[in-house]
Write a protein that holds these residues in place. Structure first.
Motif, PDB file in Angstrom:
ATOM      1  N   LEU A 159       0.738  -1.166   0.143  1.00  0.00           N
ATOM      2  CA  LEU A 159      -0.111  -0.031  -0.004  1.00  0.00           C
ATOM      3  C   LEU A 159       0.817   1.044  -0.007  1.00  0.00           C
ATOM      4  N   ALA A 160       1.927   1.336   0.766  1.00  0.00           N
ATOM      5  CA  ALA A 160       2.800   2.497   0.821  1.00  0.00           C
ATOM      6  C   ALA A 160       3.251   2.686  -0.592  1.00  0.00           C
ATOM      7  N   ARG A 161       3.662   1.618  -1.402  1.00  0.00           N
ATOM      8  CA  ARG A 161       4.132   1.642  -2.737  1.00  0.00           C
ATOM      9  C   ARG A 161       3.476   2.299  -3.817  1.00  0.00           C
ATOM     10  N   VAL A 162       1.879   1.487  -3.692  1.00  0.00           N
ATOM     11  CA  VAL A 162       0.819   1.949  -4.363  1.00  0.00           C
ATOM     12  C   VAL A 162       0.620   3.636  -4.479  1.00  0.00           C
ATOM     13  N   SER A 163       0.589   3.986  -2.991  1.00  0.00           N
ATOM     14  CA  SER A 163       0.308   5.224  -2.502  1.00  0.00           C
ATOM     15  C   SER A 163       1.135   6.260  -3.342  1.00  0.00           C
ATOM     16  N   ASN A 164       2.488   5.670  -3.289  1.00  0.00           N
ATOM     17  CA  ASN A 164       3.383   6.653  -3.870  1.00  0.00           C
ATOM     18  C   ASN A 164       3.462   6.724  -5.664  1.00  0.00           C
ATOM     19  N   ASN A 165       3.005   5.599  -6.174  1.00  0.00           N
ATOM     20  CA  ASN A 165       2.747   5.607  -7.615  1.00  0.00           C
ATOM     21  C   ASN A 165       1.479   6.349  -7.938  1.00  0.00           C
ATOM     22  N   VAL A 166       0.327   6.340  -6.977  1.00  0.00           N
ATOM     23  CA  VAL A 166      -0.815   7.244  -7.388  1.00  0.00           C
ATOM     24  C   VAL A 166      -0.485   8.665  -7.124  1.00  0.00           C
ATOM     25  N   ASN A 167       0.193   9.041  -6.243  1.00  0.00           N
ATOM     26  CA  ASN A 167       0.579  10.522  -6.014  1.00  0.00           C
ATOM     27  C   ASN A 167       1.395  11.143  -7.350  1.00  0.00           C
ATOM     28  N   GLN A 168       2.434  10.293  -7.876  1.00  0.00           N
ATOM     29  CA  GLN A 168       3.096  10.854  -8.842  1.00  0.00           C
ATOM     30  C   GLN A 168       2.233  10.549 -10.186  1.00  0.00           C
ATOM     31  N   ILE A 169       1.225   9.663 -10.289  1.00  0.00           N
ATOM     32  CA  ILE A 169       0.177   9.764 -11.454  1.00  0.00           C
ATOM     33  C   ILE A 169      -0.642  10.953 -11.299  1.00  0.00           C
ATOM     34  N   ALA A 170      -1.041  11.339 -10.202  1.00  0.00           N
ATOM     35  CA  ALA A 170      -2.025  12.624  -9.949  1.00  0.00           C
ATOM     36  C   ALA A 170      -1.154  13.643 -10.262  1.00  0.00           C
ATOM     37  N   ARG A 171       0.171  13.841  -9.883  1.00  0.00           N
ATOM     38  CA  ARG A 171       0.868  15.103 -10.114  1.00  0.00           C
ATOM     39  C   ARG A 171       1.174  15.169 -11.578  1.00  0.00           C
ATOM     40  N   HIS A 172       1.352  14.002 -12.403  1.00  0.00           N
ATOM     41  CA  HIS A 172       1.490  14.224 -13.840  1.00  0.00           C
ATOM     42  C   HIS A 172       0.272  14.513 -14.494  1.00  0.00           C
ATOM     43  N   ALA A 173      -0.989  13.965 -13.892  1.00  0.00           N
ATOM     44  CA  ALA A 173      -2.149  14.198 -14.496  1.00  0.00           C
ATOM     45  C   ALA A 173      -2.500  15.728 -14.410  1.00  0.00           C
ATOM     46  N   ASN A 174      -2.433  16.428 -13.087  1.00  0.00           N
ATOM     47  CA  ASN A 174      -2.497  17.750 -12.880  1.00  0.00           C
ATOM     48  C   ASN A 174      -1.871  18.889 -13.582  1.00  0.00           C
ATOM     49  N   ALA A 175      -0.368  18.257 -14.078  1.00  0.00           N
ATOM     50  CA  ALA A 175       0.700  19.000 -14.752  1.00  0.00           C
ATOM     51  C   ALA A 175       0.307  19.309 -16.350  1.00  0.00           C
ATOM     52  N   GLY A 176      -0.523  18.387 -16.808  1.00  0.00           N
ATOM     53  CA  GLY A 176      -0.794  18.396 -18.190  1.00  0.00           C
ATOM     54  C   GLY A 176      -2.402  17.945 -18.382  1.00  0.00           C
ATOM     55  N   ASP A 177      -2.680  17.754 -19.829  1.00  0.00           N
ATOM     56  CA  ASP A 177      -4.094  17.556 -20.071  1.00  0.00           C
ATOM     57  C   ASP A 177      -4.639  16.231 -20.245  1.00  0.00           C
ATOM     58  N   GLU A 178      -3.304  15.313 -20.516  1.00  0.00           N
ATOM     59  CA  GLU A 178      -3.561  13.835 -20.774  1.00  0.00           C
ATOM     60  C   GLU A 178      -3.658  13.123 -19.570  1.00  0.00           C
ATOM     61  N   PHE A 179      -4.398  11.939 -19.512  1.00  0.00           N
ATOM     62  CA  PHE A 179      -4.371  11.047 -18.659  1.00  0.00           C
ATOM     63  C   PHE A 179      -3.350  10.096 -18.711  1.00  0.00           C
ATOM     64  N   PRO A 180      -2.317   9.704 -17.696  1.00  0.00           N
ATOM     65  CA  PRO A 180      -1.099   8.923 -18.036  1.00  0.00           C
ATOM     66  C   PRO A 180      -1.568   7.546 -18.194  1.00  0.00           C
ATOM     67  N   GLN A 181      -0.981   6.832 -19.176  1.00  0.00           N
ATOM     68  CA  GLN A 181      -1.382   5.531 -19.509  1.00  0.00           C
ATOM     69  C   GLN A 181      -1.177   4.545 -18.256  1.00  0.00           C
ATOM     70  N   ASP A 182       0.242   4.723 -17.563  1.00  0.00           N
ATOM     71  CA  ASP A 182       0.288   4.014 -16.381  1.00  0.00           C
ATOM     72  C   ASP A 182      -0.885   3.904 -15.304  1.00  0.00           C
ATOM     73  N   ALA A 183      -1.736   4.975 -15.395  1.00  0.00           N
ATOM     74  CA  ALA A 183      -3.027   5.166 -14.536  1.00  0.00           C
ATOM     75  C   ALA A 183      -3.677   3.924 -14.108  1.00  0.00           C
ATOM     76  N   LYS A 184      -3.951   3.199 -15.547  1.00  0.00           N
ATOM     77  CA  LYS A 184      -4.990   2.008 -15.572  1.00  0.00           C
ATOM     78  C   LYS A 184      -4.350   0.947 -14.890  1.00  0.00           C
ATOM     79  N   ALA A 185      -3.021   0.617 -14.971  1.00  0.00           N
ATOM     80  CA  ALA A 185      -2.254  -0.369 -14.488  1.00  0.00           C
ATOM     81  C   ALA A 185      -2.107  -0.089 -12.988  1.00  0.00           C
ATOM     82  N   ALA A 186      -1.914   1.262 -12.514  1.00  0.00           N
ATOM     83  CA  ALA A 186      -1.840   1.317 -11.206  1.00  0.00           C
ATOM     84  C   ALA A 186      -3.165   1.154 -10.497  1.00  0.00           C
ATOM     85  N   LEU A 187      -4.302   1.584 -10.934  1.00  0.00           N
ATOM     86  CA  LEU A 187      -5.428   1.422 -10.393  1.00  0.00           C
ATOM     87  C   LEU A 187      -5.919  -0.117 -10.308  1.00  0.00           C
ATOM     88  N   ALA A 188      -5.569  -0.898 -11.321  1.00  0.00           N
ATOM     89  CA  ALA A 188      -5.687  -2.283 -11.351  1.00  0.00           C
ATOM     90  C   ALA A 188      -5.043  -2.866 -10.025  1.00  0.00           C
TER      91      ALA A 188
END
Length: 129
Positions: A83-112
């Motif tokens: 869970l600690a590792r996943v929360s780190n990945n989710v934070n990185q995905i959120a930071r990337h999503a907030n910086a640009g307009d496109e949704f990162p491809q890694d987000a689906k894998a992280a949510l799975a």
């Protein structure tokens, strides 16, 4: 017979049934004063003798052994790390999503993976019940 007419001793037996061959082994057990008080209180709550309580608890299949408890704790600690590792990945995905307009491809894998960890938590909890 109604419950009122049945003698009290037949309703709540504090002793186990006598066995035809009688007792075969005797076990002595040393406990602290606190452990004794806890055993006596629990036996009184369950309306059994302390030896009956100990034998029933030790021989019941539903209770967990110290080894099983350690294994469950190790599993929960491993899940905590995941869970600690996943929360780190989710934070990185959120930071990337907030910086640009496109949704990162890694987000689906992280949510799975988050769903997979949640299912593992559910299975571990079910195993403890």
């Amino acid at each position: 017979m109604t419950e009122e007419s049945v003698p009290r001793s037949r309703i709540s037996k504090r002793r186990r049934e006598n066995k035809p061959a009688g007792s075969k082994k005797r076990r002595d057990l040393w406990v602290t004063a606190e452990e004794e008080a806890a055993l006596v209180a629990r036996a009184a709550r369950e309306k059994v003798t302390v030896p009956n309580l100990l034998i029933t608890a030790a021989l019941s299949e539903g209770s967990e052994t110290p080894t099983e408890r350690k294994a469950a704790m190790a599993e929960l600690m491993a899940i905590h790390t995941l869970l600690a590792r996943v929360s780190n990945n989710v934070n990185q995905i959120a930071r990337h999503a907030n910086a640009g307009d496109e949704f990162p491809q890694d987000a689906k894998a992280a949510l799975a993976y988050v769903r997979e960890v949640a299912m593992r938590i559910d299975r571990t909890i079910e195993g403890l019940m």
